[in-house]
Design a protein around this motif. Sequence first.
Motif, PDB file in Angstrom:
ATOM      1  N   TYR A   8       0.852  -1.192   0.000  1.00 51.31           N
ATOM      2  CA  TYR A   8       0.000   0.000   0.000  1.00 51.31           C
ATOM      3  C   TYR A   8       0.885   1.239   0.000  1.00 51.31           C
ATOM      4  O   TYR A   8       1.957   1.260   0.629  1.00 51.31           O
ATOM      5  N   THR A   9       0.450   2.282  -0.704  1.00 53.66           N
ATOM      6  CA  THR A   9       1.139   3.569  -0.723  1.00 53.66           C
ATOM      7  C   THR A   9       0.229   4.632  -0.116  1.00 53.66           C
ATOM      8  O   THR A   9      -0.886   4.856  -0.611  1.00 53.66           O
ATOM      9  N   PHE A  10       0.701   5.269   0.942  1.00 56.52           N
ATOM     10  CA  PHE A  10      -0.081   6.298   1.615  1.00 56.52           C
ATOM     11  C   PHE A  10       0.025   7.623   0.857  1.00 56.52           C
ATOM     12  O   PHE A  10       0.869   7.799  -0.027  1.00 56.52           O
ATOM     13  N   GLU A  11      -0.828   8.565   1.236  1.00 59.62           N
ATOM     14  CA  GLU A  11      -0.841   9.862   0.567  1.00 59.62           C
ATOM     15  C   GLU A  11       0.469  10.632   0.783  1.00 59.62           C
ATOM     16  O   GLU A  11       0.831  11.485  -0.032  1.00 59.62           O
ATOM     17  N   ASN A  12       1.172  10.339   1.862  1.00 64.14           N
ATOM     18  CA  ASN A  12       2.450  11.018   2.107  1.00 64.14           C
ATOM     19  C   ASN A  12       3.617  10.307   1.426  1.00 64.14           C
ATOM     20  O   ASN A  12       4.774  10.563   1.746  1.00 64.14           O
ATOM     21  N   SER A  13       3.317   9.387   0.493  1.00 61.36           N
ATOM     22  CA  SER A  13       4.299   8.652  -0.313  1.00 61.36           C
ATOM     23  C   SER A  13       4.990   7.509   0.440  1.00 61.36           C
ATOM     24  O   SER A  13       5.923   6.905  -0.088  1.00 61.36           O
TER      25      SER A  13
ATOM     26  N   TYR B 298       5.517   3.912   1.369  1.00 66.06           N
ATOM     27  CA  TYR B 298       5.161   2.633   0.752  1.00 66.06           C
ATOM     28  C   TYR B 298       5.494   1.516   1.730  1.00 66.06           C
ATOM     29  O   TYR B 298       6.588   1.479   2.314  1.00 66.06           O
TER      30      TYR B 298
ATOM     31  N   HIS C 245      10.306   5.465   2.009  1.00 64.34           N
ATOM     32  CA  HIS C 245       9.760   6.817   1.922  1.00 64.34           C
ATOM     33  C   HIS C 245      10.804   7.754   1.312  1.00 64.34           C
ATOM     34  O   HIS C 245      11.947   7.800   1.785  1.00 64.34           O
TER      35      HIS C 245
END
Length: 394
Positions: free
Chosen positions: A275-280, A282, A327
């Motif tokens: 999964y990749t979060f909105e703040n980049s 991973y 990140h």
Amino acid sequence: MKYWGLFILLPCLLLAQPEFFGYFESEASTMQIGTSNYNYGFNKFRLDVEARPNDHILIGANITAQQYWGQTTWNMLDFIPEEIWTPFFPPDPLSSQAYSPAFPITIPDTLFLDNVYMKISLSSLDVTVGRQQISKGVGYAWNPTDIFNSKSLLDPSYEQTGVEGLRFDYTLAYTASVSVFIQPEQEWEQSAKQGWLKVNLGSFDIELTKASHNWGYPTFLTGPYLQNRSLLGASVVGEVLGFGTWFEGSSFQTDSPLATGGDEEWKEFIVGVDYTFENSLYILGEYLHNDLGVADKSELTLWDYLGALDGASHSLMQDYAFFYAMHPTFDFVTLSAIAFTNFNDNSGAFSPIVDWNILQDANLSVQGSFFWGEDDTEFGLQDWGLTLTATSSF
């Protein structure tokens, strides 16, 4: 005759306006294992060349030179618990010298053709002949359907060596394709053979595979091939609720179970998610189960350890987890970390990594590794490690 393939392809490469690219890599490492300290490293140069004589033919080759320094002779017993190897290396009661047995393995400098191949593309069929990359499966840390390669848990994405053989890729209707790879040996029964059928269903890619190959004891034991294995496997990769998900598994069979402790059938599979979060940020996680691994560390043998160290088996024991996080923290600096654990003996490792893109096409990486577990466990044998790697591509 070692480089005959390059001399055959060289005229074609020169006539087809070839492209040259590659990289230089230098690595320095130190590692503490009990009372032993290893300081070692290498300098590696890889030159790739590709040429297209026409729209239907691709010719490629690469030469890899690797020169090692520091500790180039390793004692394999340092990586195996003492109670495992002691029965095979008993002390001499008549000797007055300190008891210090060794199972030395020397790492030689290398200069070789890693890949040398020709790919012919027809309307729906691609034929590739020569030493080439065969890297199938959807797993990141492990690939139960891969019979040609092995991976290091501290660097699962590192490049793999080529495999000699003949490959056919045929495109079917409705986004489906079929591939066949044959690694010929002197006898057809000894030749490794694998086929794949890949289809797309909505947001999922599904691949079925069947293979047959010979398996032998670790190469440094110079033992003969003892077992013919057949494999029936499948992999699925797609997206569920924004999470990348995948499964890869195989069912193995053999008619000569001597080399597998009497097991004629066993299964091996992985499940993974990323999964990749909105703040980049991973993140990735995988779980491996391998029936052929040992469930209780008290049942481990020297052959189990040697097979795992040589890459002949995907895992020493049965149940593992692998985690990766990354990140892009700064403009030219990426922070990441790897962690993995053996659930059967409660050992594991944590490895933080800093990648710095110091110049265009130049990268500096620092990777630490810290291990936990009892001294008689797979990863608890090691204490810590540190690796500095500089890479420049062209």
